[in-house]
Design a protein around this motif. Structure first.
Motif, PDB file in Angstrom:
ATOM      1  N   ALA C  86     -53.187  21.397  -2.656  1.00  0.00           N
ATOM      2  CA  ALA C  86     -54.404  21.094  -1.739  1.00  0.00           C
ATOM      3  C   ALA C  86     -55.296  21.675  -0.918  1.00  0.00           C
ATOM      4  O   ALA C  86     -57.032  21.760  -1.566  1.00  0.00           O
ATOM      5  N   SER C  87     -55.082  22.354  -0.146  1.00  0.00           N
ATOM      6  CA  SER C  87     -55.680  22.911   0.372  1.00  0.00           C
ATOM      7  C   SER C  87     -55.998  24.206  -0.263  1.00  0.00           C
ATOM      8  O   SER C  87     -57.491  24.405  -0.162  1.00  0.00           O
ATOM      9  N   VAL C  88     -55.484  25.202  -0.858  1.00  0.00           N
ATOM     10  CA  VAL C  88     -55.655  26.479  -1.417  1.00  0.00           C
ATOM     11  C   VAL C  88     -56.524  25.922  -2.687  1.00  0.00           C
ATOM     12  O   VAL C  88     -57.197  26.705  -2.637  1.00  0.00           O
ATOM     13  N   LEU C  89     -56.470  24.989  -3.373  1.00  0.00           N
ATOM     14  CA  LEU C  89     -57.610  24.145  -4.158  1.00  0.00           C
ATOM     15  C   LEU C  89     -58.488  24.097  -4.271  1.00  0.00           C
ATOM     16  O   LEU C  89     -60.091  24.685  -4.588  1.00  0.00           O
ATOM     17  N   GLU C  90     -58.602  23.192  -2.308  1.00  0.00           N
ATOM     18  CA  GLU C  90     -60.150  23.073  -1.657  1.00  0.00           C
ATOM     19  C   GLU C  90     -61.075  24.474  -1.449  1.00  0.00           C
ATOM     20  O   GLU C  90     -61.931  24.370  -1.642  1.00  0.00           O
ATOM     21  N   ARG C  91     -59.882  25.239  -1.256  1.00  0.00           N
ATOM     22  CA  ARG C  91     -60.470  26.540  -0.949  1.00  0.00           C
ATOM     23  C   ARG C  91     -61.289  27.361  -1.933  1.00  0.00           C
ATOM     24  O   ARG C  91     -62.750  27.886  -2.124  1.00  0.00           O
ATOM     25  N   LEU C  92     -60.730  27.449  -2.603  1.00  0.00           N
ATOM     26  CA  LEU C  92     -60.979  27.811  -4.011  1.00  0.00           C
ATOM     27  C   LEU C  92     -62.213  27.065  -4.924  1.00  0.00           C
ATOM     28  O   LEU C  92     -62.755  28.063  -5.833  1.00  0.00           O
ATOM     29  N   LYS C  93     -61.989  26.457  -4.292  1.00  0.00           N
ATOM     30  CA  LYS C  93     -63.391  25.079  -4.852  1.00  0.00           C
ATOM     31  C   LYS C  93     -64.470  25.522  -4.403  1.00  0.00           C
ATOM     32  O   LYS C  93     -65.859  25.304  -4.797  1.00  0.00           O
ATOM     33  N   ALA C  94     -63.998  26.081  -2.879  1.00  0.00           N
ATOM     34  CA  ALA C  94     -65.198  25.847  -1.885  1.00  0.00           C
ATOM     35  C   ALA C  94     -66.207  27.717  -2.205  1.00  0.00           C
ATOM     36  O   ALA C  94     -67.357  27.283  -2.896  1.00  0.00           O
ATOM     37  N   HIS C  95     -65.228  28.433  -2.780  1.00  0.00           N
ATOM     38  CA  HIS C  95     -65.283  29.726  -3.529  1.00  0.00           C
ATOM     39  C   HIS C  95     -66.128  29.976  -4.786  1.00  0.00           C
ATOM     40  O   HIS C  95     -67.288  30.326  -4.666  1.00  0.00           O
ATOM     41  N   LYS C  96     -66.166  28.384  -5.804  1.00  0.00           N
ATOM     42  CA  LYS C  96     -66.344  28.348  -6.915  1.00  0.00           C
ATOM     43  C   LYS C  96     -67.881  27.905  -6.207  1.00  0.00           C
ATOM     44  O   LYS C  96     -68.681  28.474  -7.126  1.00  0.00           O
ATOM     45  N   ARG C  97     -68.099  26.876  -5.500  1.00  0.00           N
ATOM     46  CA  ARG C  97     -69.022  26.857  -5.122  1.00  0.00           C
ATOM     47  C   ARG C  97     -70.820  27.493  -4.787  1.00  0.00           C
ATOM     48  O   ARG C  97     -71.534  27.981  -4.370  1.00  0.00           O
ATOM     49  N   ARG C  98     -70.331  28.272  -3.321  1.00  0.00           N
ATOM     50  CA  ARG C  98     -70.379  29.833  -3.533  1.00  0.00           C
ATOM     51  C   ARG C  98     -71.039  30.907  -4.643  1.00  0.00           C
ATOM     52  O   ARG C  98     -72.212  31.276  -4.103  1.00  0.00           O
ATOM     53  N   LEU C  99     -70.199  31.341  -5.233  1.00  0.00           N
ATOM     54  CA  LEU C  99     -69.869  31.973  -6.228  1.00  0.00           C
ATOM     55  C   LEU C  99     -71.735  31.619  -7.175  1.00  0.00           C
ATOM     56  O   LEU C  99     -72.331  32.140  -7.212  1.00  0.00           O
ATOM     57  N   GLN C 100     -71.568  29.841  -7.478  1.00  0.00           N
ATOM     58  CA  GLN C 100     -72.528  28.903  -7.796  1.00  0.00           C
ATOM     59  C   GLN C 100     -73.876  29.963  -7.383  1.00  0.00           C
ATOM     60  O   GLN C 100     -74.655  29.480  -7.873  1.00  0.00           O
ATOM     61  N   GLU C 101     -73.357  29.320  -6.273  1.00  0.00           N
ATOM     62  CA  GLU C 101     -74.832  29.616  -4.981  1.00  0.00           C
ATOM     63  C   GLU C 101     -75.866  30.068  -5.214  1.00  0.00           C
ATOM     64  O   GLU C 101     -76.422  30.297  -4.950  1.00  0.00           O
ATOM     65  N   ALA C 102     -74.936  31.427  -5.452  1.00  0.00           N
ATOM     66  CA  ALA C 102     -75.147  33.101  -4.938  1.00  0.00           C
ATOM     67  C   ALA C 102     -76.151  33.424  -6.448  1.00  0.00           C
ATOM     68  O   ALA C 102     -76.347  34.362  -6.566  1.00  0.00           O
ATOM     69  N   ASP C 103     -75.410  32.255  -7.240  1.00  0.00           N
ATOM     70  CA  ASP C 103     -75.751  32.841  -8.950  1.00  0.00           C
ATOM     71  C   ASP C 103     -77.742  32.977  -8.942  1.00  0.00           C
ATOM     72  O   ASP C 103     -77.786  32.301  -8.867  1.00  0.00           O
TER      73      ASP C 103
END
Lengths: 475, 238, 103
Positions: C86-103
């Motif tokens: 769950a912890s790893v998944l949340e970090r991956l999701k947060a990373h994905k969100r950051r990447l999307q926002e950076a687009d």
């Protein structure tokens, strides 16, 4: 009639199920969907393995497999009727699914056939769970010669029974239309099906007993339920399959002829209890619980069953009351308007207490006559607390199912997955705790903790749904 | 002021900003018409005003109370665009329930006369399940006219009701605001708005482009429909 | 609060999964016990099944948990695994969100 229209409608219904049923609530996430699928596949595989081990151990090489198959054959109609009752009650609530087809350029006959095929496929999936494991293990133990026997003893009778029930349903609907009480079919149809179950259950038992006796006495036994099996034995599987196909086609034709030309919406609520209850929030929660047609159906089933037990002098603790507690599955979604239509829906905890409290009131009202009947039958007073605890716990679980897998208006299928998953988990936990063989006090404490967990998750789930509706979190 | 909306922004996701810095007020004794093309954010604006969607940015006050407060909720009533009503209740029970929520006693004589006025005489003891689409809308209107809150918000509730009921509604709503109350009336029926609204707010792509007295707008542009066409053309010009 | 929910979810689901493992092992042990009088163990000796013949010829079944330690270890391991996932998944999701926002 355009066959392409039937196929397209059939496809549309399944797309509806896949997108609007298997993609909502907890199943909205792909991980959850895969987990549930794996759980179901594992449960089915485990069930098949267990069935194989039992059949091999007890019937393998004993020559008893044939009478066991015959006994299963005569019980097919009963199980088909049980499945049909579930499906029919569910489909009665499926207005939205039906409405999907009303704006399309299809005739009523095409709609009826497509819907019939769709129902048949749903029944097939359910029958697969009931008889699948038995069929696979019988063939594994008995060898390839048992494939035609299983087909003729289980699957042909199952489908024919479903088609006959469907025909009976449409004839009944026609009769109700003629009598201008078609809107009341939500009540009349389940009543008729319930009485059918009461009639068929002793018949099935008697047939099984006669099969066992015939086997002991070494004579052949025949009953109408065994027709396909007998035909397969005398004329072979190909002739039997041909007769099955011709019979099915004839019944489908009769269904098409019997199906009403127009759709009349069912009555979903009945005016019960006084109006002044609507002044209080809890009173309105009681009204929604008592006025739903499913509640009336469940209560009637409980009463029919209790009278059946009384007539046949069968004395068992009245666990049948649990049927009423399954209404908890619809408690959250049916009362949703009460929380949505006003700017101040009330605190979540208070709303949860109203949900559970109204169900407890319903249980109490139904329990009084049912328990009195059971006590008059000779049931001990000691059994009552067990029944009460079981039913109250069931209310909590059912409410949680309705929150975790919320059924939408006009689409009741969402609950099916929830019910299957929850029953599987509850049965596993109950069996698991039994293996631990704890002191009764410790088992009681564990069950209390589990129920508190259920309450906690229910309230958490309600809060989450409310926050999703307010767009505080994404779904 | 019965409603004050200041610098309201709202987004469903980080990529879909629906409301952009919306500010407007509704004074007492005023019917404010809210118009805009489909998808312009009218329903979202209404839901944020009534705290049905979480306020993300800006401020909303009903009277002097912020929209999340109990006072604000007790002094407003919302008539939604869909007919999402408790179908297991009769019309009378629905009104009894609504009155119970607002802590008021139901006046049975008023109920009977309201049902008769909206051509539903004798139907108050029928289940809402048996009401037609138009009857459900009328029931919502009856609730609003019986409860008489400081702010009544009507989100396209009038769609689907007959001409007779619409005429009665126009009289009732004018009478309602004459007692120091206000109404936010979202509708695509421009002719009706010209007859009843005192002010008009125009929402396009989440921005409030016009808020002015209806009389002034008609004087300047002819009709609300003409104004709508002008505004849409201006907004669509790259 | 987030960690409380994550840990309680992990504990609940690992409880259910442990029960599935225990029940599954028990059923397998039960059906693999063919000889009367032989105590059969399963799940690293955690569960047992023991059919015994009585003096009157009848068979009684003794069954249950012989050692809770393997079950407890399975429970803890499953819970820890889920918290980690769950912890790893949340970090991956947060990373994905950051990447999307950076687009």
């Amino acid at each position: 009639m355009r066959r392409a229209s039937v196929a397209l409608l059939f496809r549309l219904f399944w797309i509806f199920i896949l997108r609007r049923v298997l993609g909502r609530g907890l199943l909205a996430s792909r991980t959850a969907r895969i987990s549930v699928l794996l759980l179901l596949v594992t449960a089915f595989a485990g069930f098949t393995l267990l069935s194989y081990v039992v059949i091999r151990q007890y019937f393998g090489g004993t020559g008893l497999l044939e009478p066991v198959l015959q006994a299963a054959n005569v019980s097919v109609a009963f199980w088909a009727l049980v499945t049909y009752v579930l499906i029919r009650v569910l489909f009665m609530k499926a207005d939205e699914l039906l409405k999907l087809s009303f704006s399309l350029p299809v005739t009523n006959k095409e709609r009826t056939l497509a819907f019939g095929l769709f129902e048949l496929s749903v029944v097939f999936v359910m029958m697969l769970f009931i008889f699948g494991a038995f069929s696979v293990s019988t063939v594994l133990v008995g060898g390839p010669p048992f494939i035609p026997k299983v087909l003729a003893s289980i699957w042909f009778p199952a489908q024919t029974a479903y088609l006959l029930l469907s025909l009976g349903y449409y004839l009944l609907e026609r009769a109700l239309l003629t009598l201008r009480v078609s809107r009341l079919r939500s009540l009349i149809v389940p009543m008729v099906l319930g009485l059918g179950l009461v009639a068929i259950f002793p018949y099935t038992n008697e047939q099984s007993a006669q099969i066992a006796q015939s086997h002991v006495e070494g004579r052949d036994y025949w009953s109408p339920a065994l027709s396909f099996a007998l035909l397969q034995e005398k004329a072979g599987i190909w002739i039997c399959s041909l007769v099955f196909l011709v019979t099915s086609a004839a019944i489908v034709g009769a269904i098409m002829a019997a199906a009403p030309k127009s759709y009349v919406p069912i009555r979903r609520f009945f005016i019960l209890l006084p109006s002044w209850l609507a002044k209080h929030r809890f009173g309105v929660y009681i009204l929604v619980m008592f006025r739903n047609f499913e509640t009336t159906v469940a209560v009637l089933f409980v009463i029919i069953f209790s009278i059946f037990m009384w007539v046949y002098h069968l004395a068992f603790p009245p666990y049948v009351l649990a049927l009423v507690t399954f209404q908890g599955i619809y408690a959250y979604s049916n009362s949703e308007t009460l929380r949505r239509m006003v700017p101040f829906p009330g605190r979540t905890f208070a709303n949860y207490l109203r949900l559970v409290g109204s169900q407890t009131v319903l249980l109490g009202v139904v329990a009084i006559p049912v328990l009195s009947l059971s006590l008059a039958q000779g049931i001990s007073w000691d059994a009552i607390p067990h029944v009460a605890v079981f039913c109250l716990s069931n209310i909590l679980i059912s409410t949680l199912i309705g929150i975790a897998f919320p059924p939408e208006k006009g689409n009741p299928f969402t609950v099916l997955i929830g019910v299957v998953v929850t029953l599987t988990i509850v049965m596993i936990i109950a069996l698991g705790l039994n293996i631990f063989n704890f002191h009764p006090a410790i088992t009681a404490i564990i069950f209390i903790l589990l129920n508190l967990l259920i309450v906690g998750y229910s309230i958490f789930g309600m809060q989450r749904l409310e926050r999703i509706a307010r767009h505080e979190v994404v779904s | 002021m019965n409603l004050t909306v200041e610098n309201l922004n709202f987004a469903y996701t980080s990529r879909t900003q629906v409301l952009h810095d919306v500010s407007f007020t509704i004074p007492t004794n005023c019917i404010m018409g809210l118009v805009g093309p489909n998808g312009s954010g009218k329903s979202t604006l209404i839901k944020v005003i009534l705290d049905l969607l979480q306020l993300q940015n800006g401020q909303v006050k009903i009277g002097s109370d912020i929209s999340q407060s109990r006072n604000a909720k007790m002094s407003s009533i919302y008539l939604s665009s869909n007919d999402f009503l408790p179908e297991f209740l009769t019309g009378e029970e629905y009104l009894r329930f609504m009155h119970g929520l607002y802590g008021e006693a139901l006046d049975c004589a008023a109920l009977t006369s309201q049902f008769a006025k909206y051509s539903m005489a004798g139907r108050h003891r029928d289940l809402i399940e048996d009401y037609s689409h138009g009857m459900r809308k009328k029931l919502q209107l009856i609730a609003a006219f019986m409860l008489r809150r400081r702010l009544t918000v009507i989100d396209e509730t009038l769609n689907g009701i007959d001409i007779d009921a619409l005429r009665i509604f126009e009289g009732d709503v004018k009478e309602l605001v004459a007692e120091g109350r206000s109404v936010l009336l979202c509708s695509h029926d421009f002719a009706m708005l010209e007859r009843v609204a005192d002010q008009l707010a125009f929402l396009i792509r989440g921005s409030m482009v016009v808020q002015a007295p209806v009389g002034d707008l008609i004087a300047d542009h002819g009709t609300i429909a003409d104004l709508a066409n002008e505004l849409i053309q201006v907004m669509e010009t790259p | 609060m987030k960690w409380f929910l994550r840990i309680s979810a992990a504990l609940t689901s690992s409880f259910v999964l442990t029960m599935i493992v225990v029940v599954g092992s028990f059923i397998m042990t039960m059906f693999s016990a063919r000889e009367v009088g032989v105590r059969k163990f399963g799940l690293f000796g955690a569960v047992f099944f023991h059919p015994q013949e009585q003096s009157d010829g009848s068979t009684i079944l003794e069954a249950g948990v012989s050692n809770g330690a393997p079950i407890a270890i399975i429970f803890v391991l499953l819970a820890a695994f889920q918290v980690a996932v769950a912890s790893v998944l949340e970090r991956l999701k947060a990373h994905k969100r950051r990447l999307q926002e950076a687009d």
